[in-house]
Structures are given as structure tokens and as C-alpha cells.
Design an enzyme around this catalytic site. Structure first.
Site, PDB file in Angstrom:
ATOM      1  N   GLN A 154     -21.990 -24.251 -21.585  1.00  0.00           N
ATOM      2  CA  GLN A 154     -22.835 -24.307 -20.387  1.00  0.00           C
ATOM      3  C   GLN A 154     -23.807 -23.108 -20.399  1.00  0.00           C
ATOM      4  OE1 GLN A 154     -19.177 -24.875 -19.593  1.00  0.00           O
ATOM      5  NE2 GLN A 154     -19.716 -26.933 -20.215  1.00  0.00           N
TER       6      GLN A 154
ATOM      7  N   LYS B 147     -27.503 -23.741 -27.956  1.00  0.00           N
ATOM      8  CA  LYS B 147     -26.608 -22.660 -28.399  1.00  0.00           C
ATOM      9  C   LYS B 147     -25.810 -23.055 -29.626  1.00  0.00           C
ATOM     10  CE  LYS B 147     -24.349 -22.590 -24.575  1.00  0.00           C
ATOM     11  NZ  LYS B 147     -25.151 -23.507 -23.794  1.00  0.00           N
TER      12      LYS B 147
ATOM     13  N   GLY C  10     -21.385 -30.124 -24.796  1.00  0.00           N
ATOM     14  CA  GLY C  10     -21.673 -30.963 -25.951  1.00  0.00           C
ATOM     15  C   GLY C  10     -22.608 -30.204 -26.860  1.00  0.00           C
ATOM     16  N   HIS C  11     -22.154 -29.924 -28.064  1.00  0.00           N
ATOM     17  CA  HIS C  11     -22.983 -29.181 -29.007  1.00  0.00           C
ATOM     18  C   HIS C  11     -23.372 -30.091 -30.157  1.00  0.00           C
ATOM     19  CE1 HIS C  11     -21.300 -25.024 -27.697  1.00  0.00           C
ATOM     20  NE2 HIS C  11     -22.187 -25.521 -26.865  1.00  0.00           N
TER      21      HIS C  11
ATOM     22  N   ASP D 215     -27.443 -26.321 -22.321  1.00  0.00           N
ATOM     23  CA  ASP D 215     -28.298 -27.140 -23.195  1.00  0.00           C
ATOM     24  C   ASP D 215     -29.464 -26.334 -23.775  1.00  0.00           C
ATOM     25  OD1 ASP D 215     -26.694 -29.340 -22.365  1.00  0.00           O
ATOM     26  OD2 ASP D 215     -27.908 -29.483 -20.551  1.00  0.00           O
TER      27      ASP D 215
HETATM   28  P1  IMP Z   1     -18.605 -30.219 -14.519  1.00  0.00           P
HETATM   29  O1  IMP Z   1     -18.621 -29.034 -15.401  1.00  0.00           O
HETATM   30  O2  IMP Z   1     -18.373 -31.521 -15.250  1.00  0.00           O
HETATM   31  O3  IMP Z   1     -17.677 -30.059 -13.356  1.00  0.00           O
HETATM   32  O4  IMP Z   1     -20.075 -30.380 -13.879  1.00  0.00           O
HETATM   33  C1  IMP Z   1     -20.584 -29.446 -12.941  1.00  0.00           C
HETATM   34  C2  IMP Z   1     -22.081 -29.250 -13.126  1.00  0.00           C
HETATM   35  O5  IMP Z   1     -22.359 -28.583 -14.347  1.00  0.00           O
HETATM   36  C3  IMP Z   1     -22.872 -30.561 -13.189  1.00  0.00           C
HETATM   37  O6  IMP Z   1     -24.112 -30.360 -12.550  1.00  0.00           O
HETATM   38  C4  IMP Z   1     -23.045 -30.795 -14.674  1.00  0.00           C
HETATM   39  O7  IMP Z   1     -24.167 -31.589 -14.968  1.00  0.00           O
HETATM   40  C5  IMP Z   1     -23.221 -29.372 -15.173  1.00  0.00           C
HETATM   41  N1  IMP Z   1     -22.782 -29.200 -16.564  1.00  0.00           N
HETATM   42  C6  IMP Z   1     -21.514 -29.129 -17.024  1.00  0.00           C
HETATM   43  N2  IMP Z   1     -21.486 -28.944 -18.343  1.00  0.00           N
HETATM   44  C7  IMP Z   1     -22.755 -28.869 -18.751  1.00  0.00           C
HETATM   45  C8  IMP Z   1     -23.373 -28.630 -20.041  1.00  0.00           C
HETATM   46  O8  IMP Z   1     -22.726 -28.450 -21.073  1.00  0.00           O
HETATM   47  N3  IMP Z   1     -24.733 -28.606 -20.044  1.00  0.00           N
HETATM   48  C9  IMP Z   1     -25.478 -28.769 -18.922  1.00  0.00           C
HETATM   49  N4  IMP Z   1     -24.951 -28.987 -17.701  1.00  0.00           N
HETATM   50  C10 IMP Z   1     -23.603 -29.029 -17.618  1.00  0.00           C
END
Ligand code: IMP
Length: 427
Positions: free
Chosen positions: A221, A15, A39-40, A12
Site C-alpha cells: 500500500q 514499488k 498486488g505487485h 500502486d
Molecule cells: P482494505 O485494505 O482491503 O481494507 O481496503 C481499504 C482501502 O485501501 C480501500 O480504499 C482500498 O482500495 C485501499 N487499498 C488497499 N490495498 C491497496 C493497494 O495495494 N493499493 C491501493 N489501494 C489499496
């Protein structure tokens, strides 16, 4: 030339906006890991696009690749393609790696079951089935796009994986929420529509590279969500660092020309686990409200705190950033003072490196450098650039640049393209 854009914190970092901006000069934009947990948000003129799977460059009509390191939920991909077409976006060529893994309904179900069972160790996942899909890849019971578009291979692999999941879920007291027949029906339709996009994308990227084209690899991420180097087990399940760009796109390390690290001017985290600089006071609320810090995918409020250079310098060690880009500087406007964490202390000792033990991380005391607050009017900065910033904001940016010893490639003060001030291109 191949350039990579990566998040230096917990994702977040805005990017998508930078990728979109630099994609203007790229011939090909590639995503190499993650799935629709990302999510972009991209703002073009009056239009806002929220993408989860497709690389940001798609909005500019660039050719885009969904790389082999990704886990792709075809239903979401179909939605995104449908939305872009409905909004008459001139979509570029889209290629999906034949080696990318397919997210199936049982992955989403497993995500929910495991989070529930993990109690205090849950990561607060996005619930999109990301972890279980990567786990199946590593267990070698995953289904790849090459299988999805081959009815016989799909049936064979689904039979095996479904039986395993059924046994696992039932041992945990759960029935499968979606039957195998329903999956076959739904996914055969996806296969029919998506088959023309499926190809060997490593070959495609290599041929663009050999022709001297500009290729942008877009990280999803952030570094501290990396499966190996992030805050395990509160991280995601892919390699979000630069090394992951090689495996996830199918390119050799020496082909990467430049790496840009995106640094949000403060820290945010969506999910569980320790966040040493988290603020639980009015300053934290200021960052959350002014920065609109709510998850793009889940809508959850993000935890906010001061910029943490322990995070960013560890990210630099892992990725070797050629440059950094500081985003959301405007969000710090209006605060009396602004702090930056430059080190951690634990039991009275200063820590030399970022701790791997989450108990230690949760106990550290951040060491701060404090700056006087500032205020500015965004229109003045859009017109005047860096020189128009108040001295305190200039000092803040220079401090970050000097402390990390990485050149500042630019900064942003808002979501619009015009609110992004760049000093250097990345190609
Ligand atoms: P998962 O990727 O859905 O398995 O989530 C694992 C961890 O990564 C959790 O703490 C999510 O909130 C975090 N996470 C996954 N994708 C994002 C992102 O795009 N931005 C911020 N945090 C993320």
C-alpha cells in the site's frame, strides 16, 4: 544494512518493480504489513508475475519473510507457492512469522457486511478480510500462525472467535457462510503444509543483520493508506509508514539504514474518499489509459490526477526518505501541459499541513505549478538515461527533487527492468 522501500502516495506506485530491482543486491526481503490487498506486478523478461503476499524478491530466489505485521490468507499463499513452483521459479527460503495473523473465511464475510453497512463512509475495500482480521488482532481474538500450527490452540481460539462472529453476524441478520467444521478441515491442511515455514522471523531478521547481510523491507500500500496517518476512514488497517516496518518486522528503529520513497509521476487512488488533484477530463483518461490504471487485486479503475506534493511532503515528514524514485514518467508523455500540486488553499487560506478532516480535504483547492508537456521514445531513454530526456521532463524531475529537498535515486519509464534508470543503490 536494512533498507526500506515505501509508497509515498496511495499505493500502486510501482514499488514491486523497485523492490524486485533492489532485491538483486539483497540477501533477505521482508514484507511487514498488509495482506493480499496488495498486488505487485513484476516483469522478468517475457514473464509477468503478480504477487499478493510473497515479497517480490522471491522471484529472484532471495530469502523472504512474511513478517509479524502481516495478515495472511493461507489459501492465497498456497496459490502463490503453487504458481511459482509450476512456473519453475527458483524459490528462495520462505519464512512466515509465527506472530502473523491468519485471515479466516469469516473475515472476508465481515468485510462485505461492514462495507455494506457503512454507506458513504465505506473505504471501498479490496474485500479480502484485511480490516476485520486486524480488528480481531487488536481485540485479541485473532488467530496467529503459532496457533494455526498447534491443533489444540487452533481449536480453542477458533471456538471462541467463531462464537463471537456467529453472534455478531446473526445480530446483523446474517448466517455464517462457512461452518466451523469446514474451517477446521481446510485450515488443518494449510497448517500441515505451511508449518515448516513458520518461525520467529524477528529473530531471523536480527541474525541476518548481525551477520552484516543486506535486508530489504518492502512496504505494501502507501503512506496515505496508513491507519493513523492516511485518509481515515478511507484507508487500510495497518501502519504502512516506516514506523510500521519496525513493529511489523520486529526490529529496532535505529537498525534501519536507508528509506526510499516511491513517487508515481502523477496521483492514483483506488477506493473512496477525497483526492484533491483528481482529473475528470481527457487528461485524467490519458493517465488512466496510458498508465493502465486498474487495480491489480480488484481490477477496479483507479482514479487519476496530477502529482500532489502535499501528499508526498507529508509522507516525507512521516518516513524521512533518504531518496525518492519517480515511476511511470512515460505516462505523462503526449500531454500539452503537466501540473504539480504544491499546496492547498481552503476558504482562501493556504494550509500549512495536510488536513486530518476529510470534509476540509474534499474542499481544498490545489495550487499548481505548470510545466510544458513532453514526448520521448522509451528506447532512447533506456540507451541514454537522464541526459536523453527532453528538457521539460528533466525540469519536472528536478522540480520534484528540489521542492521536496530529497535526492532523486532514479526514475522509470516502463514496466521492464531495463526501463528503470537508477542513479544510486539503496544499500
Ligand atoms: P482494505 O485494505 O482491503 O481494507 O481496503 C481499504 C482501502 O485501501 C480501500 O480504499 C482500498 O482500495 C485501499 N487499498 C488497499 N490495498 C491497496 C493497494 O495495494 N493499493 C491501493 N489501494 C489499496
Amino acid at each position: 544494512m536494512i533498507s526500506v522501500i515505501l509508497g509515498s502516495q496511495w499505493g500502486d506506485e510501482a514499488k514491486g518493480k523497485l523492490t524486485d530491482l533492489y532485491a538483486a543486491n539483497a540477501d533477505l526481503v521482508v514484507r511487514f504489513q498488509g495482506g493480499n490487498n496488495a498486488g505487485h506486478t513484476i516483469v522478468v523478461g517475457d514473464e509477468t508475475f503478480k504477487l499478493r503476499l510473497l515479497p517480490s524478491g522471491v522471484v529472484q530466489g532471495r530469502d523472504v519473510v512474511l513478517g509479524n505485521g502481516m495478515v495472511i490468507d493461507p489459501s492465497i499463499l498456497m496459490e502463490e507457492l503453487g504458481e511459482l513452483t509450476a512456473r519453475s521459479v527458483p524459490v528462495g527460503n520462505i519464512s512466515i512469522s509465527d506472530r502473523a495473523h491468519v485471515i479466516l473465511p469469516y473475515h472476508r464475510q465481515e468485510d462485505a457486511i461492514l462495507e455494506e453497512l457503512k454507506g458513504a463512509l465505506k473505504a471501498g475495500t479490496t474485500g479480502k478480510g484485511i480490516g476485520p482480521c486486524y480488528a480481531d488482532k487488536v481485540s485479541r481474538i485473532g488467530i496467529r500462525f503459532a496457533d494455526l500450527i498447534d491443533p489444540q490452540a487452533f481449536k480453542e481460539k477458533l471456538d471462541t472467535a467463531y462464537a463471537i462472529k456467529e453472534a455478531l453476524f446473526s445480530s446483523l441478520g446474517h448466517d455464517m457462510t462457512v461452518s466451523k467444521q469446514e474451517i477446521v478441515r481446510e485450515y488443518s491442511e494449510y497448517a500441515r503444509i505451511l508449518a515448516p515455514y513458520v518461525t520467529d522471523t524477528s529473530y531471523l531478521i536480527t541474525s541476518y543483520h548481525q551477520q552484516g547481510k543486506r535486508i530489504l523491507l518492502e512496504g505494501a500500500q502507501g503512506t496515505h493508506l496508513d491507519i493513523d496517518h492516511g485518509i481515515y476512514p478511507y484507508n487500510t488497517s495497518s501502519n504502512t509508514i516506516c514506523g510500521g516496518a519496525c513493529t511489523g518486522a520486529g526490529i529496532p528503529p535505529h537498525s534501519i539504514g536507508r528509506v526510499l520513497g516511491i513517487v508515481k509521476a502523477y496521483t492514483t487512488r483506488v477506493g473512496t474518499g477525497p483526492v484533491p488533484t483528481e482529473l475528470h477530463d481527457a487528461q485524467g483518461r490519458h493517465l488512466a489509459d496510458k498508465g493502465h490504471e486498474f487495480g491489480t487485486v480488484t481490477g477496479r479503475p483507479r482514479r487519476c490526477g496530477w502529482l500532489d506534493l502535499m501528499l508526498v511532503s507529508y509522507a516525507h515528514r512521516l518516513n524521512h526518505f533518504d531518496g525518492i524514485f519517480v515511476t511511470k514518467l512515460d505516462v505523462l508523455c503526449g500531454l500539452e501541459a503537466v501540473k504539480v500540486c504544491v499546496g492547498y488553499e481552503h476558504n482562501g487560506e493556504s494550509l500549512a499541513t495536510f488536513p486530518s478532516n476529510m470534509r476540509v480535504l474534499s474542499e481544498v483547492t490545489p495550487v499548481y505549478t505548470e510545466f510544458p508537456g513532453w514526448d520521448f521514445d522509451c528506447a532512447t531513454i533506456v540507451a541514454g538515461g537522464f541526459d536523453a530526456l527532453p528538457d521539460a521532463a528533466k525540469d519536472y524531475l528536478k522540480f520534484i527533487e528540489n521542492e521536496l529537498d530529497i535526492p532523486l535515486y532514479g526514475f522509470s519509464i516502463g514496466p521492464k527492468r531495463s526501463e528503470t534508470i537508477t542513479f544510486r543503490d539503496i544499500f
